[in-house]
Design a protein around this motif. Sequence first.
Motif, mmCIF file in Angstrom:
data_model
loop_
_atom_site.group_PDB
_atom_site.id
_atom_site.type_symbol
_atom_site.label_atom_id
_atom_site.label_comp_id
_atom_site.label_asym_id
_atom_site.label_seq_id
_atom_site.Cartn_x
_atom_site.Cartn_y
_atom_site.Cartn_z
ATOM 1 N N ILE A 164 0.838 -1.309 -0.111
ATOM 2 C CA ILE A 164 0.069 -0.033 0.168
ATOM 3 C C ILE A 164 0.726 1.296 -0.230
ATOM 4 C CG2 ILE A 164 -1.721 1.194 1.429
ATOM 5 C CD1 ILE A 164 -2.922 -1.374 2.215
ATOM 6 N N MET A 194 2.560 1.624 -3.234
ATOM 7 C CA MET A 194 1.464 2.048 -4.470
ATOM 8 C C MET A 194 1.213 3.418 -4.176
ATOM 9 S SD MET A 194 -1.367 -0.727 -5.029
ATOM 10 C CE MET A 194 -2.627 0.188 -4.142
ATOM 11 N N VAL A 208 -10.817 -3.557 -11.906
ATOM 12 C CA VAL A 208 -9.738 -4.242 -11.603
ATOM 13 C C VAL A 208 -9.099 -4.693 -12.974
ATOM 14 C CG1 VAL A 208 -8.862 -6.332 -10.330
ATOM 15 C CG2 VAL A 208 -10.644 -5.059 -9.368
ATOM 16 N N SER A 210 -7.117 -1.774 -14.022
ATOM 17 C CA SER A 210 -6.114 -1.739 -13.320
ATOM 18 C C SER A 210 -4.686 -2.448 -13.967
ATOM 19 C CB SER A 210 -6.170 -1.710 -11.987
ATOM 20 O OG SER A 210 -7.011 -0.621 -11.490
ATOM 21 N N ILE A 211 -5.190 -3.870 -13.994
ATOM 22 C CA ILE A 211 -4.181 -4.867 -14.239
ATOM 23 C C ILE A 211 -3.784 -4.763 -15.743
ATOM 24 C CG2 ILE A 211 -4.083 -7.332 -14.712
ATOM 25 C CD1 ILE A 211 -4.102 -6.775 -11.782
ATOM 26 N N ALA A 239 -1.926 2.916 -12.878
ATOM 27 C CA ALA A 239 -2.440 1.805 -12.382
ATOM 28 C C ALA A 239 -2.463 1.804 -10.744
ATOM 29 C CB ALA A 239 -1.932 0.349 -12.734
ATOM 30 N N ALA A 269 -5.516 1.994 -8.281
ATOM 31 C CA ALA A 269 -5.679 1.074 -7.254
ATOM 32 C C ALA A 269 -6.018 1.706 -5.707
ATOM 33 C CB ALA A 269 -4.549 0.354 -7.068
ATOM 34 N N LEU A 312 -9.562 2.887 -5.532
ATOM 35 C CA LEU A 312 -10.391 1.976 -5.337
ATOM 36 C C LEU A 312 -10.544 1.599 -3.722
ATOM 37 C CD1 LEU A 312 -12.249 -0.288 -6.223
ATOM 38 C CD2 LEU A 312 -10.593 -1.885 -6.696
ATOM 39 N N ILE A 313 -9.111 1.641 -3.223
ATOM 40 C CA ILE A 313 -8.849 1.213 -1.701
ATOM 41 C C ILE A 313 -9.607 2.444 -1.077
ATOM 42 C CG2 ILE A 313 -7.411 1.084 0.300
ATOM 43 C CD1 ILE A 313 -5.262 -0.083 -1.576
ATOM 44 N N ILE A 326 -13.310 1.732 -1.178
ATOM 45 C CA ILE A 326 -14.079 0.749 -0.300
ATOM 46 C C ILE A 326 -13.915 0.941 1.144
ATOM 47 C CG2 ILE A 326 -13.278 -1.505 0.394
ATOM 48 C CD1 ILE A 326 -12.740 -2.211 -2.476
ATOM 49 N N LEU A 327 -12.925 1.977 1.595
ATOM 50 C CA LEU A 327 -12.587 2.197 3.057
ATOM 51 C C LEU A 327 -13.813 3.275 3.216
ATOM 52 C CD1 LEU A 327 -9.022 2.843 3.590
ATOM 53 C CD2 LEU A 327 -10.267 0.901 4.254
ATOM 54 N N THR A 346 -17.072 0.967 3.596
ATOM 55 C CA THR A 346 -17.056 0.429 4.864
ATOM 56 C C THR A 346 -17.310 1.407 6.067
ATOM 57 O OG1 THR A 346 -15.323 -0.852 3.895
ATOM 58 C CG2 THR A 346 -15.645 -1.133 6.240
#
Lengths: 261, 302
Positions: free
Chosen positions: B42, B45, B256, B259-260, B272, B276, B279-280, B283-284, B287
């Motif tokens: 992380i 990245m 995804v 990104s890949i 990329a 990512a 995206l993280i 998602i955080l 949540t």
Amino acid sequence: MVLASAVVLVPLLVILFTSLKTRKEALGTGPLDLPSNWFNFENFRIAFTQGHMMPAFLNTGVILLVSVTGTVVIGSMTAYAIDRFEFRLKAVVMGAFLLASLVPSVTTQVATFQIVNNLGAFNTRWAPILLYLGTDIISIYIFLQFIRSIPVSLDEAARLDGANSFTIYWRIILPMLKPAIATVVIVKGVTVYNDFFIPFLYMPSTDLGTISTSLFRFQGPFGVNWEIISAGAILVILPTLIVFLALQRLIYAGFAAGSTK
Amino acid sequence: MTALQKDRVPRRKALRRHWWFTPWLYLLVPLAFLVTFTYLPIGDMIGYSFTDWDGISPERTNVGLKNYTDLFTRPELFKVFLVSGVYLIAAVFQIALALYFATVLSFNTRFRNLFKGILFFPYLINGVAIGFVFLFFFQPHGTLDSLLSMIGVHGKHQWLGDPDLVNKSLAGVSVWRYTGLNLVLFLGAIQSIPPHLYEAAALDGANRWQQFRHIIAPGIKPVISLSAILAVSGSLAVFEIPYIMTGGSNGSQTFVIQSINMAFKFDKFGLASASAVVLIVLILIVTWIQRRLVPEERVELS
């Protein structure tokens, strides 16, 4: 309910039918037509030998065995340390595991790839093994949940008899964790057996094909030979079906524990 | 998960006799793995995301926020979110379906285990095998077309070739694959509701819908909200099935896959990484919102 079951079963049955048809039949009959000979296993033979399924099952088996064993050892040790000891920074450690569980591993692969590459593990069986061992937070939760229900008085009794912490872990905690171990083995086993992403990205070499990547490679050589591709898919599904029928109860419990805790 | 933080302190007094480093001996390996394969990536990245690195060459230049502005301003990069939207709608449908089946099965016990088994089994099947099963299923003049013509809908549909249909077809596969998992979770939760509540409700003259509305739904609220959160993060992280079945063609590219491809096919490592990171963060945020909206409470029904 009956309709829903049909929706689930029809696509699978059609593949089974197709896998038992000859080349001519597969081309000439509709997908819903039954095969003329229910014992035509020729396609399975071709899929197994030319599709490199034998080495694939072996590779998957080795990776499965090492990563599942490792997950059980690492997960139970972590849970033991967190639940049975008081130490500084404990909250930090737990927070680190908690936060990591929120980050889907698929998103970080761009950078993880560089790390695996620098470790020299790229294109070896170590890459998936390390990654499966390193990212499993769910199993830690399952063990933690379970270890709480083991009475501390057992530890204390052993300690009075002169046992050190490792003896307590190895002789008392681990044997008591058997149900949790079964859960972790099932959840982890299914994940590793079915994973496509990690072997696809980290083990491009054909010799290192797992069942997922070897099956994926059917696309090229077998092109539109659907009877062979179907046979390959059935070969991969069959072990899952057998294990599912044998361990149904444990499997439901395992996945319920794995995804809610 | 926050159950972790509930620490039961009082019982520990007798256990104090150990060296301060003993717990760290057990944590050494797990923490090394955690840092190497979660936190280090992380961190790296985030670093890469501000550069124009191609993933191979030793040089990389700092380009500031350019990758991030690219992501949000270039429509061809942004449209993957629309694809996620299709999967999200499918996931809502999937949860509703699983809830319905779980309720029906909890009232009616005949063949319950058989139906439960049949619906759950797809969840255990290898993703590549599922991909092939449905490639065959969706072929023009294939299984689906044959079934449709049996009920009078004729024609040859490009289920996976038509950009208007492809994501719906693929999202359908994910409903097929995951409904059973939701079903098993819901059924487990429903069965932990004390049976005398239904009896009391039945005595009061409540019908099935009222029982569902006032007993089952509130009783399994934590599991439903967990499924909702998994649905959102899952629909952002879709990869396997569309990659295996279409390779992301015909407009079925997901976040995804994009990104890949950016990283490993087009050597745009910086871009990329930025995607990512986005995206993280998404998602955080999701949540966090869920945690705020549905605090983790133990629902006690008795």
